[in-house]
Design a protein around this motif. Structure first.
Motif, PDB file in Angstrom:
ATOM      1  N   PRO A 191       0.824  -1.233   0.000  1.00 16.52           N
ATOM      2  CA  PRO A 191       0.000   0.000   0.000  1.00 16.52           C
ATOM      3  C   PRO A 191       0.846   1.266   0.000  1.00 16.52           C
ATOM      4  N   LEU A 192       1.984   1.253   0.686  1.00 16.80           N
ATOM      5  CA  LEU A 192       2.847   2.444   0.725  1.00 16.80           C
ATOM      6  C   LEU A 192       3.449   2.714  -0.650  1.00 16.80           C
ATOM      7  N   ARG A 193       3.874   1.626  -1.321  1.00 12.94           N
ATOM      8  CA  ARG A 193       4.477   1.798  -2.649  1.00 12.94           C
ATOM      9  C   ARG A 193       3.445   2.282  -3.661  1.00 12.94           C
ATOM     10  N   GLU A 194       2.222   1.801  -3.535  1.00 15.97           N
ATOM     11  CA  GLU A 194       1.210   2.113  -4.544  1.00 15.97           C
ATOM     12  C   GLU A 194       0.443   3.400  -4.254  1.00 15.97           C
ATOM     13  N   LYS A 195       0.287   3.740  -2.988  1.00 18.27           N
ATOM     14  CA  LYS A 195      -0.596   4.856  -2.651  1.00 18.27           C
ATOM     15  C   LYS A 195       0.130   6.082  -2.120  1.00 18.27           C
ATOM     16  N   THR A 196       1.442   5.993  -1.909  1.00 16.36           N
ATOM     17  CA  THR A 196       2.177   7.154  -1.417  1.00 16.36           C
ATOM     18  C   THR A 196       3.413   7.391  -2.295  1.00 16.36           C
ATOM     19  N   LYS A 197       4.068   8.491  -2.074  1.00 17.11           N
ATOM     20  CA  LYS A 197       5.288   8.782  -2.830  1.00 17.11           C
ATOM     21  C   LYS A 197       6.528   8.576  -1.958  1.00 17.11           C
ATOM     22  N   ARG A 201       9.888   7.169  -0.300  1.00 18.71           N
ATOM     23  CA  ARG A 201      11.079   6.523  -0.849  1.00 18.71           C
ATOM     24  C   ARG A 201      11.294   5.196  -0.135  1.00 18.71           C
ATOM     25  N   GLU A 202      12.082   4.349  -0.767  1.00 23.97           N
ATOM     26  CA  GLU A 202      12.235   2.974  -0.277  1.00 23.97           C
ATOM     27  C   GLU A 202      12.788   2.901   1.161  1.00 23.97           C
ATOM     28  N   PRO A 203      13.798   3.721   1.525  1.00 21.72           N
ATOM     29  CA  PRO A 203      14.289   3.641   2.914  1.00 21.72           C
ATOM     30  C   PRO A 203      13.208   3.976   3.938  1.00 21.72           C
ATOM     31  N   GLU A 204      12.381   4.967   3.602  1.00 16.65           N
ATOM     32  CA  GLU A 204      11.302   5.345   4.505  1.00 16.65           C
ATOM     33  C   GLU A 204      10.251   4.237   4.600  1.00 16.65           C
ATOM     34  N   ILE A 205       9.973   3.626   3.438  1.00 14.02           N
ATOM     35  CA  ILE A 205       9.013   2.512   3.419  1.00 14.02           C
ATOM     36  C   ILE A 205       9.529   1.377   4.298  1.00 14.02           C
ATOM     37  N   ARG A 206      10.826   1.097   4.170  1.00 20.21           N
ATOM     38  CA  ARG A 206      11.424   0.003   4.966  1.00 20.21           C
ATOM     39  C   ARG A 206      11.251   0.272   6.462  1.00 20.21           C
ATOM     40  N   MET A 207      11.498   1.511   6.839  1.00 18.36           N
ATOM     41  CA  MET A 207      11.357   1.855   8.268  1.00 18.36           C
ATOM     42  C   MET A 207       9.924   1.686   8.745  1.00 18.36           C
ATOM     43  N   ARG A 208       8.994   2.168   7.916  1.00 11.87           N
ATOM     44  CA  ARG A 208       7.573   2.088   8.293  1.00 11.87           C
ATOM     45  C   ARG A 208       7.117   0.634   8.412  1.00 11.87           C
ATOM     46  N   VAL A 209       7.542  -0.177   7.446  1.00 16.30           N
ATOM     47  CA  VAL A 209       7.120  -1.585   7.449  1.00 16.30           C
ATOM     48  C   VAL A 209       7.710  -2.312   8.647  1.00 16.30           C
ATOM     49  N   GLN A 210       8.993  -2.054   8.923  1.00 11.64           N
ATOM     50  CA  GLN A 210       9.635  -2.700  10.078  1.00 11.64           C
ATOM     51  C   GLN A 210       8.911  -2.318  11.372  1.00 11.64           C
ATOM     52  N   ALA A 211       8.574  -1.045  11.480  1.00 13.40           N
ATOM     53  CA  ALA A 211       7.885  -0.586  12.690  1.00 13.40           C
ATOM     54  C   ALA A 211       6.511  -1.228  12.802  1.00 13.40           C
ATOM     55  N   SER A 212       5.831  -1.313  11.661  1.00 13.07           N
ATOM     56  CA  SER A 212       4.483  -1.869  11.650  1.00 13.07           C
ATOM     57  C   SER A 212       4.504  -3.357  12.009  1.00 13.07           C
ATOM     58  N   LEU A 213       5.482  -4.073  11.449  1.00 18.18           N
ATOM     59  CA  LEU A 213       5.583  -5.510  11.763  1.00 18.18           C
ATOM     60  C   LEU A 213       6.028  -5.726  13.213  1.00 18.18           C
ATOM     61  N   ALA A 214       6.827  -4.801  13.712  1.00 18.94           N
ATOM     62  CA  ALA A 214       7.239  -4.909  15.124  1.00 18.94           C
ATOM     63  C   ALA A 214       6.030  -4.756  16.044  1.00 18.94           C
ATOM     64  N   GLN A 215       5.091  -3.901  15.653  1.00 18.48           N
ATOM     65  CA  GLN A 215       3.883  -3.701  16.460  1.00 18.48           C
ATOM     66  C   GLN A 215       3.058  -4.987  16.575  1.00 18.48           C
ATOM     67  N   VAL A 216       3.090  -5.792  15.523  1.00 18.03           N
ATOM     68  CA  VAL A 216       2.352  -7.062  15.597  1.00 18.03           C
ATOM     69  C   VAL A 216       3.293  -8.220  15.950  1.00 18.03           C
TER      70      VAL A 216
END
Lengths: 264, 267
Positions: free
Chosen positions: B102-108, B110-125
């Protein structure tokens, strides 16, 4: 329709009419599906990474099976053609016969049928599984267009790959005919290729290209449609896959007749 | 605010929804309960615009979903998250790519930021150690948590949960519900949770609605539900319904119903 089927006099007519109505409805749905696909083809953005993957899957991964089919088709044509022409005392025409048969007819049709069996069925199954596991619904919930992600890359990939595979089929088939006619049965290589060059013209080659372009579009259209509208569970996907292969194969042969009657 | 007004829906002549109405206020979670086969998932898919009602309408912040242009509907859906019963993870992608999608398709981003967001999100679960695995390599509970992380990655205003504990053992099921509760408190989303987990969900839902025979039979707070006088509601809540009273409606959908509102639309 409910009242009609309740009436014992009109019920047979109702049952009789249900089938054609169902076929017409299915044709309408397929038409709408194609229109939506074409709408996305001409409205960027295209998903190039997915397109690259599908060109590899439909094209490159079908290379072996298409080459094998082409080689043996050419070899059989070499044998049959040589013995048939020998009865007429004109074995020198083996080259043109093999070339014309492959380039005009057998190459586009058989390559398309092989792609339908190998890649078309897989495309239908993949999209069907995405349908029953709600992955397509997930794309829609994300506000993304499933046609753009799933259908358009397959459509464009088939448009690109099938003509190229047909060209490979033709070349390998001609070499197969050469192997049998020249190397095995003793026809001169000059006669085989020389007469082929004389009798096969650009119109024949273009006819084959037009056919393979149409068949590529047809394979992607039918297989994506059947997968997209797969029924429930494993049985639904299995039925969709079978229908995709059968319908696409039959349509290829029917469309081939009409194209042949127009082009040649 | 999302409002379903008098929704009617049938498949192959079999009615599934029969005038179902429900309103969900911003930031409020409504638990949707009811017998299996009575159309809870169908109702939920109407709210997400995946199905078009035969009659009635769904309003999101005043917009009728059925009347929106595909592009407007796609835009509006950016505010939705949907946790499907089976997770609906893309099986050709890794866990990381699923959550990043969803981040790649719906936002602009960059990949490093996406990586951080995904890691944080997966850490939450609590799943940051399975990022390179494929969905087929995950257990049912893990797949649901990944799907939850993906559904929440765009911080939706409305979350729709379709039986998030279906097929899970009670311990994992309650862990998933706890996770949803804690995420709701943290992110503040509202939405609908289709569930049979009574009273486990009462800890974090503000309202409970009961769908019975295609209609919303009851809406109220968990306390009101427990004190309800309605025979059907009481019977369902206490699990003491005499056999044969419920006649679940067949909610199998025909193929053409899948041409949702956005078919042919979106980006």
């Amino acid at each position: 329709m409910a009242n009609l089927t309740d009436n014992w006099v009109l019920a047979p007519a109702g049952r009789l009419g249900r089938r054609p109505v169902g076929v017409l409805r299915e044709m309408g749905r397929m038409g709408i599906f194609l229109a939506r696909t074409l709408g996305c083809v001409f409205a960027p953005p295209l998903k190039f990474e997915r397109l690259r993957k599908q060109i590899r899957f439909i094209g490159f991964d079908s290379l072996l099976v298409v080459s094998l089919t082409g080689a043996f088709t050419g070899m059989v044509l070499g044998f049959q053609g040589f013995h048939t022409l020998a009865k007429l005392g004109s074995t020198a025409f083996l080259g043109p016969m093999v070339g014309l048969a492959l380039i005009r007819e057998l190459g586009p049709v058989l390559a398309a049928l092989m792609v339908t069996g190998r890649a078309g069925s897989a495309v239908a199954a993949e999209i069907g599984i995405m349908r029953i596991t709600e992955q397509i619904d997930e794309l829609e919930v994300l506000g993304l267009n499933p046609y753009r992600y799933l259908v358009v890359p397959n459509f464009l990939a088939a448009l690109i790959a099938v003509p190229l595979l047909t060209a490979v089929f033709d070349v390998v088939g001609i070499l197969g005919g050469y192997l049998v006619g020249v190397q095995l049965l003793g026809l001169s290589a000059g006669a085989y290729f020389g007469d082929m060059n004389a009798y096969v013209d650009l119109q024949d080659v273009l006819g084959g290209v037009y056919k393979s372009l149409c068949f590529g579009a047809l394979i992607a259209w039918v297989c994506c449609y059947k997968g997209y509208h797969a029924g429930y569970g494993a049985e639904g996907v299995s039925r969709a896959t079978t229908q995709a292969v059968v319908v696409a194969s039959v349509l290829i042969l029917v469309w081939d007749y009409f194209m042949t009657s127009i082009l040649f | 605010m999302i409002v379903a007004e008098e929704l009617y829906k049938g498949f192959d002549g079999v009615p599934v929804l029969h005038g179902a109405s429900l309103a969900v206020r911003t930031g409020e979670i409504v638990a949707l309960i009811g017998p299996s086969g009575d159309g809870k998932s169908v109702f939920l898919k109407h709210l997400a615009g995946l199905l078009r009602p035969d009659r009635g309408r769904v309003l999101f912040d005043g917009h009728d979903l059925a009347r929106l242009q595909p592009s407007a509907l796609a835009e509006l859906r950016s505010q939705f998250g949907f946790l499907f019963q089976g997770g609906a993870l893309f099986d050709s992608m890794t866990v990381f790519d699923n959550v990043a999608f969803p981040l790649r398709e719906k936002t602009k981003m960059r990949e490093p930021e996406i990586r951080m967001r995904v890691q944080a999100s997966l850490a939450q679960v609590e799943l940051d150690d399975v990022m390179e695995k494929y969905p087929a390599q995950l257990s049912g509970g893990m797949a649901k948590r990944v799907a939850l992380a993906r559904a929440l990655i765009l911080s939706p205003k409305i979350m729709l949960f379709d039986e998030p504990t279906a097929g899970l053992d009670p311990i994992i099921g309650h862990a998933i519900l706890d996770l949803i509760g804690s995420m709701q408190r943290r992110l503040g989303f509202g939405g609908i949770l289709v569930t049979h987990e009574i009273p486990a969900v009462f800890a974090f839902v503000q309202q409970v609605a009961m769908l019975y025979r295609g209609r919303i039979q009851f809406v109220g707070t968990p306390q009101e539900l427990l004190a309800a006088e309605d025979t059907m509601v009481r019977a369902f809540v206490h699990g003491s319904l005499p056999p044969g009273v419920f006649q679940p409606v067949d909610d199998t959908r025909p193929r053409d119903s899948r041409e949702g509102l956005a078919a042919g639309g979106g980006r």
